[in-house]
Design an enzyme around this catalytic site. Structure first.
Site, PDB file in Angstrom:
ATOM      1  CG  HIS A   1      72.866  48.645  39.814  1.00 44.02           C
ATOM      2  ND1 HIS A   1      74.043  49.148  40.852  1.00 44.02           N
ATOM      3  CD2 HIS A   1      73.039  49.985  39.557  1.00 44.02           C
ATOM      4  CE1 HIS A   1      74.445  50.201  41.026  1.00 44.02           C
ATOM      5  NE2 HIS A   1      74.282  51.033  39.791  1.00 44.02           N
TER       6      HIS A   1
ATOM      7  CD  GLU B   1      70.283  49.776  34.010  1.00 45.93           C
ATOM      8  OE1 GLU B   1      70.982  50.181  33.149  1.00 45.93           O
ATOM      9  OE2 GLU B   1      70.253  49.823  34.977  1.00 45.93           O
TER      10      GLU B   1
ATOM     11  NE  ARG C   1      75.842  56.556  44.213  1.00 43.30           N
ATOM     12  CZ  ARG C   1      75.467  55.683  44.267  1.00 43.30           C
ATOM     13  NH1 ARG C   1      74.695  54.808  44.284  1.00 43.30           N
ATOM     14  NH2 ARG C   1      74.837  56.687  42.199  1.00 43.30           N
TER      15      ARG C   1
ATOM     16  CG  ASN D   1      66.866  55.913  33.894  1.00 41.97           C
ATOM     17  OD1 ASN D   1      65.891  56.589  35.337  1.00 41.97           O
ATOM     18  ND2 ASN D   1      67.565  56.159  33.663  1.00 41.97           N
TER      19      ASN D   1
ATOM     20  NE  ARG E   1      66.842  52.929  36.521  1.00 36.03           N
ATOM     21  CZ  ARG E   1      68.064  52.996  36.744  1.00 36.03           C
ATOM     22  NH1 ARG E   1      68.884  53.325  35.389  1.00 36.03           N
ATOM     23  NH2 ARG E   1      69.358  51.842  37.505  1.00 36.03           N
TER      24      ARG E   1
END
Ligand code: ADP
Length: 423
Positions: free
Chosen positions: A179, A383, A240, A7, A90
């Site tokens: 996601h 993940e 955010r 990743n 990823r």
């Protein structure tokens, strides 16, 4: 077969080396502060930790350091890097082209490059990780797993913005969602826990970490999600803003904010941090709120209220809901936030078991009462195990590859069963 999962971000590269098909972790670690004077590798193997502080200029150098470490005589777990059978990466944005994970070839690389336009902070370092892995392991198959792919099943009615249609045609402006690797993983785990087929579950999955998104999963497939063209839309996050009236941006532009300042405002200075003026970290906010800090309490209340609105909307979209699933750093660990959110959405049929919620910290658990119409699960996301599994299934001879035709050609893409990864 050993599968390395990478990743690669702009300032860090995380890695996990798995023995497949059991998804047993042989080693894991990360290189952080890439590009700074104080870069550091942290490597975890056989219950031990090894750290190296050395300047790592870029993602390519980070990959070299990771591979050297994995095959190191003292701290490595491989005799040589050629023991690595495949590498899974990823990748954040796969545009409309990828409906599942794919073996990387030149066409895939060109597409990842093309979609950098839509994910300028993520796709370039993801690609740098792929190219560095290819250079160091030229004979090893590489697989790309996209955060957008699970959301490829979102219908047009849900992914179109009410803007002039030409903007969709010309620039690809639409909801993509993110996601996806996590939402798919937890939805399938929830189905497995309930003894259901993966395509027989309706769930609302809440990935609440630094980035947060909520997804409506119908019969195992994503049919709507809160993040949009970029990971900025939806519920408020650490820094955010989530959903905004777009006119706020024009208003601020008139006040002298340029595009760069607006981007920084919405991505880095808003959300929990902006509302509280204290922190983007939920642990800090819970602590401050307990001590009576009004702004910390406001940030938590807004966060919860906005998640409630998404859960309510997705309950309407789904018609029937079998389960609500919590994952991500907040979803997996915050007893307080889960209680607050569940108590805010009892209308959809969830009834929280308070004791079960208290005990469910960073572990898989069912936290609803016996009478609850809708199940509530805490499912730590995994993940990397999902990526390892996709990579294994696409590259090993033992499993057939499910080929899927899509608009761009014959690309073998995979959205498959995921074992419960062990660490
Ligand atoms: P990322 O999206 O960067 O992967 P994580 O999924 O690790 O982030 O989530 C980070 C968030 O999880 C932070 O807001 C952090 O405060 C929160 N978190 C972690 N542990 C707890 C906890 N015990 N209680 C409340 N929040 C927590």
């Amino acid at each position: 077969m050993k599968v390395l999962v990478i990743n690669a971000g702009s300032s860090s590269v995380k890695y996990h080396l798995y023995q497949m098909p059991d998804a047993e972790i042989l080693a894991r670690g990360f290189v952080e502060r890439i590009g700074e004077e104080t870069s550091k590798l942290s490597h975890f193997f056989h219950g031990k930790t090894h750290t190296v502080s050395t300047k790592v200029e870029d993602v390519e150098k980070a990959m070299e350091l990771i591979l050297e470490t994995l095959a190191d005589k003292e701290v490595g777990v491989l005799r040589q890097i050629s023991e690595i059978g495949a590498v899974g990466h990823r990748v954040v944005h796969g545009g409309e082209e990828f409906t599942g994970s794919v073996i990387i070839d030149e066409k895939v690389i060109a597409s990842i490059e093309k979609f950098a336009d839509l994910a300028p902070l993520h796709n370039p370092p993801n690609l740098a990780g792929i190219l560095a892995a290819q250079r160091n392991l030229p004979n090893v198959k590489q697989v790309a797993c996209f955060d957008t792919a699970f959301h490829a099943t979102i219908p047009k009615v849900a992914y179109m913005y009410a803007l002039p249609y030409e903007l969709y045609e010309k620039y690809g402006i639409r909801r993509y969602g993110f996601h996806g690797i996590s939402h798919r993983y937890v939805a399938r785990r929830a189905a497995a826990i309930m003894g259901k087929d993966k395509y027989d579950i309706n769930a609302i999955t809440c990935h609440l970490g630094n980035g947060c998104s909520v997804t409506a999963v119908k019969q195992g497939r994503s049919i709507d999600t809160s993040m949009g063209l970029t990971p900025l839309e939806g519920v408020p996050m650490g820094t955010r803003s989530g959903d905004l009236d777009p006119a706020i941006l024009f208003y601020l532009a008139d006040k002298g904010y340029d595009a760069k300042a607006l981007k920084a405002l919405c991505n880095k200075q808003s959300g929990l941090l902006g509302l509280s003026g204290i922190s983007n970290d939920m642990r800090n906010l819970e602590e401050f709120a307990r001590k009576g800090n009004v702004r910390a309490k406001l940030a938590i209340d807004v966060f919860c209220y906005r998640i409630k609105k998404y859960i309510g909307a997705y309950a309407a979209v789904l018609d029937t809901v079998d389960a609500v699933v919590f994952t991500g750093g907040i979803g997996e660990n915050s007893v307080f936030m889960r209680e607050k959110i569940c108590n805010a959405v009892t209308q959809i049929g969830v009834q929280l078991d308070y004791a079960a919620n208290q005990n469910a910290i960073a572990k898989e658990a069912e936290i609803n009462t016996k009478d609850s119409k809708v199940k509530i699960f805490v499912i730590p996301t995994n993940e990397q195990a999902a990526i390892a599994n996709d990579t294994y299934e696409l590259t090993s001879d033992k499993q057939p590859i499910v080929s899927k035709q899509n608009s761009s050609g014959n690309i073998a893409q995979k959205q498959m069963e995921i074992p419960h990864g062990r660490s």
